[in-house]
Design a protein around this motif. Sequence first.
Motif, PDB file in Angstrom:
ATOM      1  N   SER A  51       0.825  -1.210   0.000  1.00 56.83           N
ATOM      2  CA  SER A  51       0.000   0.000   0.000  1.00 56.83           C
ATOM      3  C   SER A  51       0.863   1.265   0.000  1.00 56.83           C
ATOM      4  O   SER A  51       0.340   2.375  -0.123  1.00 56.83           O
ATOM      5  CB  SER A  51      -0.908   0.015   1.235  1.00 56.83           C
ATOM      6  OG  SER A  51      -0.143   0.201   2.422  1.00 56.83           O
ATOM      7  N   GLY A  52       2.166   1.103   0.137  1.00 59.71           N
ATOM      8  CA  GLY A  52       3.070   2.247   0.198  1.00 59.71           C
ATOM      9  C   GLY A  52       3.441   2.661   1.602  1.00 59.71           C
ATOM     10  O   GLY A  52       4.236   3.581   1.799  1.00 59.71           O
ATOM     11  N   LYS A  53       2.888   1.981   2.603  1.00 57.48           N
ATOM     12  CA  LYS A  53       3.198   2.295   3.983  1.00 57.48           C
ATOM     13  C   LYS A  53       4.636   1.912   4.306  1.00 57.48           C
ATOM     14  O   LYS A  53       5.101   0.846   3.923  1.00 57.48           O
ATOM     15  CB  LYS A  53       2.240   1.565   4.921  1.00 57.48           C
ATOM     16  CG  LYS A  53       2.489   1.826   6.397  1.00 57.48           C
ATOM     17  CD  LYS A  53       1.526   1.024   7.264  1.00 57.48           C
ATOM     18  CE  LYS A  53       1.805   1.232   8.740  1.00 57.48           C
ATOM     19  NZ  LYS A  53       0.883   0.414   9.588  1.00 57.48           N
ATOM     20  N   VAL A  54       5.329   2.800   5.033  1.00 62.56           N
ATOM     21  CA  VAL A  54       6.732   2.543   5.392  1.00 62.56           C
ATOM     22  C   VAL A  54       6.791   1.490   6.495  1.00 62.56           C
ATOM     23  O   VAL A  54       6.194   1.657   7.556  1.00 62.56           O
ATOM     24  CB  VAL A  54       7.431   3.838   5.847  1.00 62.56           C
ATOM     25  CG1 VAL A  54       8.857   3.539   6.314  1.00 62.56           C
ATOM     26  CG2 VAL A  54       7.457   4.857   4.710  1.00 62.56           C
ATOM     27  N   CYS A  55       7.501   0.421   6.210  1.00 61.51           N
ATOM     28  CA  CYS A  55       7.693  -0.634   7.224  1.00 61.51           C
ATOM     29  C   CYS A  55       8.875  -0.325   8.116  1.00 61.51           C
ATOM     30  O   CYS A  55       8.828  -0.545   9.334  1.00 61.51           O
ATOM     31  CB  CYS A  55       7.901  -1.986   6.537  1.00 61.51           C
ATOM     32  SG  CYS A  55       6.563  -2.508   5.464  1.00 61.51           S
ATOM     33  N   SER A  56       9.963   0.169   7.529  1.00 64.46           N
ATOM     34  CA  SER A  56      11.150   0.519   8.309  1.00 64.46           C
ATOM     35  C   SER A  56      12.073   1.372   7.457  1.00 64.46           C
ATOM     36  O   SER A  56      11.963   1.398   6.223  1.00 64.46           O
ATOM     37  CB  SER A  56      11.894  -0.737   8.783  1.00 64.46           C
ATOM     38  OG  SER A  56      12.345  -1.496   7.686  1.00 64.46           O
ATOM     39  N   ASN A  57      12.964   2.085   8.117  1.00 65.42           N
ATOM     40  CA  ASN A  57      13.990   2.879   7.453  1.00 65.42           C
ATOM     41  C   ASN A  57      15.332   2.154   7.552  1.00 65.42           C
ATOM     42  O   ASN A  57      15.650   1.575   8.595  1.00 65.42           O
ATOM     43  CB  ASN A  57      14.116   4.264   8.095  1.00 65.42           C
ATOM     44  CG  ASN A  57      12.864   5.093   7.914  1.00 65.42           C
ATOM     45  OD1 ASN A  57      12.468   5.388   6.794  1.00 65.42           O
ATOM     46  ND2 ASN A  57      12.227   5.474   9.018  1.00 65.42           N
ATOM     47  N   ILE A  58      16.088   2.186   6.456  1.00 62.89           N
ATOM     48  CA  ILE A  58      17.413   1.571   6.460  1.00 62.89           C
ATOM     49  C   ILE A  58      18.392   2.596   7.021  1.00 62.89           C
ATOM     50  O   ILE A  58      18.654   3.621   6.397  1.00 62.89           O
ATOM     51  CB  ILE A  58      17.830   1.136   5.048  1.00 62.89           C
ATOM     52  CG1 ILE A  58      16.769   0.217   4.441  1.00 62.89           C
ATOM     53  CG2 ILE A  58      19.189   0.465   5.073  1.00 62.89           C
ATOM     54  CD1 ILE A  58      16.578  -1.090   5.171  1.00 62.89           C
ATOM     55  N   GLN A  59      18.931   2.314   8.194  1.00 56.40           N
ATOM     56  CA  GLN A  59      19.766   3.288   8.890  1.00 56.40           C
ATOM     57  C   GLN A  59      21.257   3.110   8.621  1.00 56.40           C
ATOM     58  O   GLN A  59      22.047   3.988   8.937  1.00 56.40           O
ATOM     59  CB  GLN A  59      19.525   3.184  10.410  1.00 56.40           C
ATOM     60  CG  GLN A  59      18.086   3.435  10.826  1.00 56.40           C
ATOM     61  CD  GLN A  59      17.665   4.892  10.660  1.00 56.40           C
ATOM     62  OE1 GLN A  59      18.492   5.767  10.473  1.00 56.40           O
ATOM     63  NE2 GLN A  59      16.364   5.128  10.707  1.00 56.40           N
ATOM     64  N   GLU A  75      13.134  -5.112  10.290  1.00 55.75           N
ATOM     65  CA  GLU A  75      13.089  -3.884  11.082  1.00 55.75           C
ATOM     66  C   GLU A  75      14.260  -2.961  10.764  1.00 55.75           C
ATOM     67  O   GLU A  75      14.407  -1.892  11.355  1.00 55.75           O
ATOM     68  CB  GLU A  75      13.100  -4.211  12.577  1.00 55.75           C
ATOM     69  CG  GLU A  75      11.797  -4.809  13.098  1.00 55.75           C
ATOM     70  CD  GLU A  75      11.573  -6.231  12.617  1.00 55.75           C
ATOM     71  OE1 GLU A  75      12.548  -7.020  12.641  1.00 55.75           O
ATOM     72  OE2 GLU A  75      10.438  -6.555  12.197  1.00 55.75           O
ATOM     73  N   GLY A  76      15.123  -3.368   9.825  1.00 51.83           N
ATOM     74  CA  GLY A  76      16.278  -2.557   9.459  1.00 51.83           C
ATOM     75  C   GLY A  76      17.456  -2.740  10.385  1.00 51.83           C
ATOM     76  O   GLY A  76      18.416  -1.958  10.325  1.00 51.83           O
ATOM     77  N   GLU A  77      17.415  -3.761  11.236  1.00 52.94           N
ATOM     78  CA  GLU A  77      18.505  -4.016  12.177  1.00 52.94           C
ATOM     79  C   GLU A  77      19.399  -5.131  11.647  1.00 52.94           C
ATOM     80  O   GLU A  77      18.926  -6.076  11.015  1.00 52.94           O
ATOM     81  CB  GLU A  77      17.939  -4.416  13.543  1.00 52.94           C
ATOM     82  CG  GLU A  77      16.992  -3.381  14.149  1.00 52.94           C
ATOM     83  CD  GLU A  77      16.193  -3.952  15.302  1.00 52.94           C
ATOM     84  OE1 GLU A  77      16.119  -5.203  15.402  1.00 52.94           O
ATOM     85  OE2 GLU A  77      15.630  -3.167  16.076  1.00 52.94           O
TER      86      GLU A  77
END
Length: 615
Positions: A205-213, A244-246
């Motif tokens: 849907s385009g919702k952000v799941c996580s940010n790549i840090q 989760e980008g971890e």
Amino acid sequence: MNGKLIHIISTILSSLLMLLCNGCRQCSIEINALPFQESEGNNWGLIATNGEIKVHSGSFTQQPSAVVNGMFSLPDEEGYYRLYQLGHPTQPVSAQRFVQIGHFFEKVTLAQEFPDSPILIINRKGKIINDIGISLHYDIVLAHNFAEGRSLFCTRKGKYGFMDTQGNIAIPPIYDQAYDFHEGMALVGNINNKGEMCYQLIDPSGKVCSNIQITLSLLDQQFSCGLMKYSNLLNGKCCYLNPEGETNIFLPDSIKEAFRFYHNAAIIQSDHGIGLINKQGELLITPEYEDGFIAGNDRICLRNGNKWQLADFKGNIKGTKKSYDRITFFYPSGLAIAYSDNQSLWIDREGKPLDSKQYHRIEEDLSALQLTPQVFTRKSAKTEATEDKSKNQKENPTLPVSNSPKEEVQTAEKTNATCTINNEEWKNISKQNPFYTEASKILSGKLPETDADNRRVILNYVEHLRTSYTTKDIDFLTQLFSEEALIIVGKVIRNAPKMDGEYLSKGQVEYNIKSKQAYLERLKVLFKQNKEIKLKFSDFKIMRHPTQQGLYGVTLRQKYSSDLYSDDGYLFLLWDFRDETTPLIHVRTWQPSMLDDQTPLPENEIFNIRNFNLQ
């Protein structure tokens, strides 16, 4: 319950698992049949992935596509495709012709009626249900076939978005970079106010799941088995991210390269060879093989020398150590194709032939397995950098780099430049990279603007040249060389040995000149004969002609390896930028690096731009 019954139940469960799973995700795609030939010639048929012949060899004079969810396409004598159903393989579903038709991963697929025409959505009857270039109100110049109900597309302005199977905008084209959905997520990126490319994971849907840090890291393009591989550009470490980008797995320094997880295992490479790890980062197979890939559930193909063998995830060789010239991925039926002595056959999970039948050719299809995307592009003269992006997506040679500035979109005068690597990625490459010295010159700001632009185009084209052999992109090579290109290939020859039988005389290089057509025809044969072709470059130099503006010479050391042959030599390319819209190569030469086992090719004999009269 007796042993025989247990074995039968186990086999059934294993087959069901193969049908349900492709890698680490549930898959509803059914690959019904593949094109095959019983003998050499234009005598094609269709064979099911369980070994059953569906359409006898000789029924088609042109090669059909793979049959996916009951549908396949077949070209006519003019090269245009019609759509067919496996149940009625001799009658097209309609009279509509297309220049390209995708697989039916969904109830619809993408197609194009003519070269450079708008990208369409068609149904199983071949009926056009949407013209995405019109319905989306964007000038669409690139689209991928559907993956998990979403089609990645790119506009002429270089912005990426996703559409659904009806051609509606599911996610607007707001991203500077994006990749296909896999396991319910897609990697997308945008440039921040510092000029850095920042990546996120989004849902359908385009919702952000996580940010790549993570920063200064080379990312894979998708999650697989819940993990995404990345390489730290500062220390070279290979690691894996969770959704989760971890960072979930840190591999030791001894691991020089690692690859995407399939079936909860991943190939790794050390100085000693190829091995296998599990999702905890634990070693399953000691890295001691020359090459390998995960072929299916609990099955890996391993190579030492020129032969491939099938093994389980503990390294136990299957099929009484039977080896083959090549083995494919396993299809959902639980069978794979093996190639031996120029013949094709089906093998089971134990590496044993399904039956005694062998065929001249069974054509594998990685796009049907969704291991490579099907790409639809519009190669218009006004395409700007989009053709470059389509090649990048199609070939998958360049992975996203976290938090790195994105190169500006090329101007119309550079329409054919293949921008597979952006400015910041050049800035962040290591000193061991073959392009490091020349990239540093470009980024120093000391070169005239036109000269720097031309050199940047050369860097990107040469990187694309390398990957074009890996992906067997003959179309790119065709447009790269001018029609009158001079192709010079050298080989070492020796005179007869002395009568007293002491030593062979000193080797000398004999040069053969080929036309562009002859060179490309030879490449087509090599591409068909070899599953894997790899090029490695070093000693890369660009030299501008001292008097003729727009002419450049490129010299580099090239190591070539394939299933059947390998060599090491010097490559020279003469580039012409005098027509800014179409940079071309007029001269290509190759020279062996060694005259014999102890004698290198003298440095003063290596071709450069001064060897050619350009007046």
